[in-house]
Design a protein around this motif. Structure first.
Motif, PDB file in Angstrom:
ATOM      1  N   TYR A 112       0.862  -1.154  -0.040  1.00 45.65           N
ATOM      2  CA  TYR A 112       0.044  -0.083   0.026  1.00 45.65           C
ATOM      3  C   TYR A 112       0.923   1.269   0.024  1.00 45.65           C
ATOM      4  N   LEU A 113       2.012   1.105   0.884  1.00 43.34           N
ATOM      5  CA  LEU A 113       2.942   2.413   0.612  1.00 43.34           C
ATOM      6  C   LEU A 113       3.504   2.519  -0.847  1.00 43.34           C
ATOM      7  N   SER A 114       3.971   1.476  -1.578  1.00 42.98           N
ATOM      8  CA  SER A 114       4.367   1.469  -2.840  1.00 42.98           C
ATOM      9  C   SER A 114       3.067   2.277  -3.639  1.00 42.98           C
ATOM     10  N   LEU A 115       1.849   2.106  -3.463  1.00 45.48           N
ATOM     11  CA  LEU A 115       0.790   2.710  -4.401  1.00 45.48           C
ATOM     12  C   LEU A 115       0.396   4.106  -3.856  1.00 45.48           C
ATOM     13  N   PHE A 116       0.314   4.251  -2.651  1.00 42.65           N
ATOM     14  CA  PHE A 116       0.379   5.590  -1.887  1.00 42.65           C
ATOM     15  C   PHE A 116       1.500   6.589  -2.391  1.00 42.65           C
ATOM     16  N   THR A 117       2.687   6.110  -2.493  1.00 45.47           N
ATOM     17  CA  THR A 117       3.880   6.883  -2.794  1.00 45.47           C
ATOM     18  C   THR A 117       3.786   7.748  -3.942  1.00 45.47           C
TER      19      THR A 117
END
Length: 660
Positions: A112-117
């Motif tokens: 999710y962090l990878s997408l959020f970033t």
């Protein structure tokens, strides 16, 4: 087992469901939002391959940067892959306890962090950062074992890690309450915010229309209740008296359920309820069967002693003082008075901004000290139980080591959280050690902790602003409206139920209406994609009024929307009035428009066709294309619900099989 072991398991299950909703909701929107022909193509903001692990973590922490190493260079395919992995893993975590472990939640957080970033404005919502902070804490709350089951002898640190969830719940609710007053918004200070909230929130449900019709005195009293629930009751999270913690939990759950019923706030309210699980125990949630004993069975056949009676009397007196103080404070500071003449309860704020700031100068440092004392108590008691409550040297040392390690992590996370928490009281923030600020700044790319505060200022006073996009073949006539999937447009369309799905374009259109397109450059990208008749973007809205041929011109108008009244003869849900032009007429070759499009690298020659993938698709890519054709953005709600219902059915089937 600990008194909250089953509660932790339910918390982990609910967070698995929240991850499932977040990933599945985003998945159906990826082509239109982030594809090469989308509104904000990710390829334009994605940095190249990292030079080192430190560069990956500190500059743009996203797995999309390393996917080219594995032959995946298409950014949309990469986002599809990461999102699909998130859906699959969270689905398995929802069904199987063995998957609800630290490794699984670590992977979900990284995905999710990878997408959020790289998600830009469409992923920069408070609930996205809340999910990331909650997800990071859950990595240390979840059991370490790969089998997922919580060890019967290595669990002494559970109280420490789960306490961090309680601290997050406190910060979320307390700050959400005080920022409403700190904003100096006249509606929050006048207790009239709910007169506008149900009408002006982003995507209201049908129930919001009915709540909007309630009398003014009831709306004002509801605002008072909101303040009490969000500002006062969170302090009871740390109360040593169990029924006070339960009372505070019920207050938060009541507020969240009301918000769920009247507004489509995706997974935010459910995460908040999950966080509040840290306040209660297994007996309250009727989960004692998971621990193998019934509520209160240890005391069931014991005769009351003098000590137990004194304890009961003491608790009664403490409850009397605490609940009495809350009731008295509410009546005093909000001037609660009964009007027999009008059969109503009148209320008004009886304190000033200076009084509020003085309250914060006392309460914020006090809450920090309470938190520090409670955390210290958890660490010390866990360490003592490790050393004196376990048998065998190995178990003692293993548990003591675990408590020491997780205790240090908890203290570090607590110190880290103080920087954003004290945004509401800058004097306290300035007194924090400089190292706390250094730690916070160094972890910003990882989104480990945040400040929170929803509904700082009430919008829609004087009418709910809505941007209506129109297209035409001519500049002076025959303008046709673009209707979106969920946001208000057609005044006669029924208000939708869409949560836990979040239609991110509809949400951003709500924010765009509050300002100008100059401060929402993505809006011009959207207009350009509509002029190009880009299929994946058109799928994000309800129905394009021009079929396969795009309009020559597009403009946007600003309207004010109001609910129709209960006594109105109209069967419409809304009435609207024109306010002003929002975006002047633009066309594909309009010079200033072209200049902007070139500056953001999405301009194409007007004679070219809309973007399509030129190369032949692999089986891998064809799989995702097929999935997107089956589940377009219009099916986002059904997709989320179908996955959830399927998971619940499988959970019951699995339980029935094991019971047999």
């Amino acid at each position: 087992m600990s008194g909250n072991s089953a509660t932790i398991e339910r918390y982990l299950w609910l967070l698995s469901v929240m991850y499932l909703c977040a990933f599945s909701s985003l998945f159906v929107q990826i082509p239109g939002l982030y594809g090469d022909g989308g509104i904000l193509p990710v390829k334009l903001v994605l940095q190249g391959g990292p030079e080192s692990l430190q560069n990956l973590v500190t500059s743009q922490p996203s797995l999309l940067r390393i996917l080219p190493w594995f032959g995946i260079r298409d950014t949309q395919l990469g986002m599809d892959l990461l999102c699909f992995l998130g859906i699959a893993l969270s689905f398995f975590a929802m069904i199987f306890q063995a998957f609800r472990n630290a490794l699984m939640f670590s992977v979900l957080w990284v995905l999710y962090l990878s997408l959020f970033t790289v998600g830009q404005t469409f992923l920069w919502f408070q609930w996205d950062t809340l999910l990331l902070e909650t997800g990071f804490l859950t990595m240390i709350v979840a059991p370490l074992g790969l089998r997922g089951a919580r060890s019967s002898w290595f669990h002494r640190h559970d109280g420490i890690t789960f306490w961090l969830i309680k601290w997050l719940a406190f910060r979320l609710m307390f700050c959400s309450g005080v920022v409403k007053l700190l904003s100096n918004c006249p509606t929050w200070w006048g207790l009239t915010a709910l007169n506008y909230h149900y009408e002006s929130q982003c995507i209201p449900t049908a129930l919001a229309w009915y709540f909007h019709q309630l009398p003014v005195w009831f709306q004002k009293l509801s605002v008072v209740a909101t303040y009490v629930i969000e500002i006062v009751l969170p302090f009871l999270f740390f109360s040593p008296v169990r029924n006070q913690r339960i009372f505070s939990f019920l207050g938060q759950a009541f507020l969240m359920i009301l918000i769920i019923l009247t507004g489509n706030y995706n997974f935010f309210n459910w995460i908040t309820i999950a966080l509040c699980f840290s306040i209660v125990d297994d007996d309250f949630l009727l989960l004692s069967r998971w621990t193998g004993k019934q509520p209160g069975e240890d005391e069931k056949f014991k005769r009351p002693t003098i000590a137990s009676r004194l304890c009961s009397i003491t608790k009664f007196l403490i409850n009397l003082v605490v609940y009495g103080a809350i009731l008295f404070g509410t009546i005093h500071y909000f001037s609660i008075r009964f009007s027999l003449r009008h059969f109503s309860i009148e209320s008004s704020i009886a304190f000033s901004m200076d009084d509020l700031k003085e309250f914060l100068r006392v309460s914020v440092p006090l809450s920090i000290w309470i938190g520090l004392i409670c955390l210290g108590k958890e660490i010390i008691s866990s360490l003592l139980l490790s050393l004196f409550g376990e048998k065998g040297v190995v178990k003692k040392l293993t548990n003591a080591t675990g408590v020491t390690f997780f205790g240090l992590v908890a203290v570090w996370m607590f110190c880290l959280s103080l920087v954003p928490y004290t945004d509401v009281e800058r004097v306290t923030q300035e007194r924090l050690p400089a190292s706390f600020n250094d730690w916070f700044r160094s972890t910003v790319p990882l989104q480990l902790t945040h400040s929170y505060g929803l509904f700082r200022s009430m919008t829609g006073v004087g009418g709910r602003p809505e941007v209506i996009i129109e297209g035409s073949e001519y500049t002076d006539r025959e303008w046709k409206e673009y209707n979106f999937l969920f946001k208000p447009g057609d005044v006669g369309r029924k208000l939708p139920l869409v949560a836990p799905h979040q239609p991110r374009l509809d949400w951003q259109m709500w924010f765009a209406a509050l300002g100008s397109y100059n401060y929402n450059p993505w809006f011009l990208n959207l207009v350009y994609r509509l002029l190009m008749n880009q299929t994946e973007v058109l799928q994000l809205i309800d129905k394009g009024p021009f079929g396969t041929t795009p309009p020559n011109y597009i403009r946007a108008q600003l309207y004010h929307y109001h609910y129709t009244s209960y006594n109105s003869s109209s069967r419409d849900w809304w009435r609207r009035e024109f306010v002003r032009e929002y975006l002047p007429i633009v066309w594909k070759t309009e010079p200033s428009f072209v200049k902007y499009l070139k500056s953001v690298n999405i301009y194409k020659n007007p004679d070219e066709r809309p973007h399509v993938r030129a190369k032949e698709l692999s089986n891998f890519e064809e799989f995702f294309v097929t999935l997107h054709s089956i589940f377009p953005p219009s099916e986002g709600f059904n997709f989320c619900v179908a996955l959830f219902v399927t998971g619940v059915i499988l959970v019951f089937i699995k339980g029935a099989i094991f019971c047999c």
